[in-house]
Motif scaffolding. Structure first.
Motif, mmCIF file in Angstrom:
data_model
loop_
_atom_site.group_PDB
_atom_site.id
_atom_site.type_symbol
_atom_site.label_atom_id
_atom_site.label_comp_id
_atom_site.label_asym_id
_atom_site.label_seq_id
_atom_site.Cartn_x
_atom_site.Cartn_y
_atom_site.Cartn_z
ATOM 1 N N ILE A 136 42.147 55.258 29.799
ATOM 2 C CA ILE A 136 42.015 54.797 31.182
ATOM 3 C C ILE A 136 41.000 53.664 31.263
ATOM 4 O O ILE A 136 41.222 52.654 31.950
ATOM 5 N N ARG A 137 39.898 53.796 30.562
ATOM 6 C CA ARG A 137 38.920 52.698 30.521
ATOM 7 C C ARG A 137 39.533 51.467 29.871
ATOM 8 O O ARG A 137 39.257 50.329 30.273
ATOM 9 N N GLY A 138 40.361 51.694 28.862
ATOM 10 C CA GLY A 138 41.023 50.583 28.200
ATOM 11 C C GLY A 138 41.927 49.812 29.142
ATOM 12 O O GLY A 138 41.957 48.574 29.117
ATOM 13 N N LEU A 139 42.656 50.520 29.983
ATOM 14 C CA LEU A 139 43.513 49.852 30.961
ATOM 15 C C LEU A 139 42.686 49.040 31.951
ATOM 16 O O LEU A 139 43.064 47.919 32.327
ATOM 17 N N ARG A 172 46.022 56.140 43.155
ATOM 18 C CA ARG A 172 44.810 56.845 43.586
ATOM 19 C C ARG A 172 44.339 57.814 42.507
ATOM 20 O O ARG A 172 43.136 57.997 42.295
ATOM 21 N N GLU A 173 45.297 58.437 41.814
ATOM 22 C CA GLU A 173 44.937 59.335 40.708
ATOM 23 C C GLU A 173 44.293 58.544 39.580
ATOM 24 O O GLU A 173 43.339 59.001 38.955
ATOM 25 N N TYR A 174 44.836 57.357 39.311
ATOM 26 C CA TYR A 174 44.236 56.488 38.289
ATOM 27 C C TYR A 174 42.788 56.161 38.655
ATOM 28 O O TYR A 174 41.897 56.180 37.790
ATOM 29 N N GLU A 175 42.541 55.854 39.933
ATOM 30 C CA GLU A 175 41.187 55.534 40.362
ATOM 31 C C GLU A 175 40.240 56.715 40.123
ATOM 32 O O GLU A 175 39.084 56.524 39.704
ATOM 33 N N LYS A 176 40.726 57.931 40.384
ATOM 34 C CA LYS A 176 39.902 59.115 40.143
ATOM 35 C C LYS A 176 39.610 59.267 38.651
ATOM 36 O O LYS A 176 38.484 59.588 38.246
ATOM 37 N N GLN A 177 40.639 59.029 37.834
ATOM 38 C CA GLN A 177 40.458 59.133 36.387
ATOM 39 C C GLN A 177 39.484 58.073 35.877
ATOM 40 O O GLN A 177 38.679 58.342 34.986
ATOM 41 N N LEU A 178 39.572 56.876 36.457
ATOM 42 C CA LEU A 178 38.663 55.809 36.037
ATOM 43 C C LEU A 178 37.219 56.159 36.373
ATOM 44 O O LEU A 178 36.306 55.921 35.576
ATOM 45 N N ALA A 179 37.012 56.750 37.549
ATOM 46 C CA ALA A 179 35.664 57.174 37.924
ATOM 47 C C ALA A 179 35.153 58.235 36.955
ATOM 48 O O ALA A 179 33.993 58.197 36.521
ATOM 49 N N ALA A 180 36.046 59.172 36.595
ATOM 50 C CA ALA A 180 35.674 60.205 35.623
ATOM 51 C C ALA A 180 35.403 59.585 34.261
ATOM 52 O O ALA A 180 34.491 60.010 33.537
ATOM 53 N N ALA A 181 36.185 58.561 33.898
ATOM 54 C CA ALA A 181 36.007 57.892 32.613
ATOM 55 C C ALA A 181 34.663 57.182 32.545
ATOM 56 O O ALA A 181 33.995 57.189 31.500
ATOM 57 N N GLU A 182 34.260 56.575 33.657
ATOM 58 C CA GLU A 182 32.965 55.898 33.688
ATOM 59 C C GLU A 182 31.827 56.902 33.570
ATOM 60 O O GLU A 182 30.827 56.652 32.892
ATOM 61 N N ASP A 183 31.984 58.044 34.230
ATOM 62 C CA ASP A 183 30.971 59.104 34.102
ATOM 63 C C ASP A 183 30.905 59.600 32.665
ATOM 64 O O ASP A 183 29.822 59.812 32.107
ATOM 65 N N ASP A 184 32.087 59.783 32.047
ATOM 66 C CA ASP A 184 32.144 60.248 30.668
ATOM 67 C C ASP A 184 31.509 59.234 29.722
ATOM 68 O O ASP A 184 30.842 59.601 28.759
ATOM 69 N N LYS A 185 31.709 57.952 30.021
ATOM 70 C CA LYS A 185 31.121 56.903 29.188
ATOM 71 C C LYS A 185 29.600 56.985 29.201
ATOM 72 O O LYS A 185 28.945 56.845 28.162
ATOM 73 N N LYS A 186 29.050 57.237 30.392
ATOM 74 C CA LYS A 186 27.598 57.364 30.505
ATOM 75 C C LYS A 186 27.098 58.596 29.750
ATOM 76 O O LYS A 186 26.068 58.547 29.068
ATOM 77 N N LEU A 187 27.849 59.699 29.877
ATOM 78 C CA LEU A 187 27.456 60.919 29.172
ATOM 79 C C LEU A 187 27.548 60.729 27.660
ATOM 80 O O LEU A 187 26.690 61.201 26.908
#
Length: 288
Positions: A136-139, A172-187
């Motif tokens: 998702i981050r890649g996209l 909208r689901e993609y946007e939620k996944q992207l937000a989760a991906a950004e959080d995961d990236k920080k973690l």
């Protein structure tokens, strides 16, 4: 004669209607030149008249059907779509035109293939169901690339936008996944700082070697740590991590200089590699 309060009320009402039906931005910016200051401030209270080019662009997006977009893949202009957003990549004809290395992306939304690597007809689709957070981050990176290097021209009716250019549930689901991906990236970044990856080398006939240094994993620090099999919470496969012990190794030995404080060595998610000295900064394995 109507009073000033009534005039203000009428003007605000008219402007609000224009705003609701999408006619506000271009018209109001002209009219506001002739509106008294007190009325202008009242209107600004209810609506945003800032020069938001992104909003203006969204009202003028060209909407493509799949058949329409498919026409832009030959000798003329070349378009492609990622996440439903259409870009003019004509200046990259040598890559996206006939015979180019990325010709298969042209004239369609092949979002999934950008991160899956499946460039078959079955893989060049806009369905991104089941992709990992890394994908998702890649996209998102691909969209940023096209917006930076090419020209955005509109949207395609499909998985991400409807015929009116409105984002779908899938987007909208993609946007939620992207937000989760950004959080995961920080973690993940925080996890790598605490447990930096080991250095590693492998050679036929010599086996594999894992070791730690103050720059292993590309993470500069003032301690080297000891190689451990590390299971990050939520994952099923371990990686080699340099786990902080009690200080730097001895200059004359590969072992640590103190044993009374184990630092992160007691973390339940780390294990000593079988056959490896638990105090050594280097482990070798004959698994070839």
């Amino acid at each position: 004669m109507p009073g000033k309060a009534m005039i203000v009320t009428i003007v605000v009402g008219v402007v609000s209607v224009l705003y609701a039906y999408g006619y506000l931005v271009p018209l109001t910016r002209v009219l506001m030149v002739y509106v008294p200051v007190n009325v202008k401030s009242t209107i600004a209270y209810y609506i945003d008249l800032s020069d938001d080019t992104a909003d203006v662009k969204s009202t003028s997006d060209r909407i493509f059907t799949k058949d329409e977009l498919w026409k832009y893949r030959g000798e003329g202009d070349i378009y492609l779509a990622v996440l439903g957003q259409v870009f003019d990549v004509t200046k990259g004809r040598k890559h996206y035109g006939p015979g180019g290395g990325y010709e298969f992306f042209s004239g369609r939304d092949g979002s999934r293939a950008y991160v899956s690597g499946d460039f078959t007809e079955a893989g060049l689709v806009d369905d991104i169901t089941g992709l990992s957070l890394t994908d998702i981050r890649g996209l998102d990176d691909w969209v940023k690339f096209y917006r930076k290097d090419y020209t955005y021209v509109g949207k395609i009716v499909g998985n991400f936008y409807d015929a009116a250019g409105t984002p779908t549930t899938a987007y909208r689901e993609y946007e939620k996944q992207l937000a989760a991906a950004e959080d995961d990236k920080k973690l993940t970044a925080a996890d790598y700082r605490r447990f930096p990856p080991c250095n590693s080398e492998s050679a036929q006939g010599k086996g594999r070697r894992l070791w730690c240094s103050t720059l292993s994993g590309g993470i500069q620090r003032d301690w080297a740590g000891l190689p451990r099999e590390y299971y990050r919470p939520g994952t099923t496969k371990p990686r080699c991590a340099c786990v902080k012990d009690v200080g730097p190794p001895s200059e004359t030995s590969s072992t640590t200089t103190a044993d009374n404080n184990k630092g992160d060595l007691d973390n339940p998610n780390v294990k000593v590699y079988p056959g490896c000295d638990p105090k050594s900064i280097s482990c070798s394995f004959n698994d070839f």
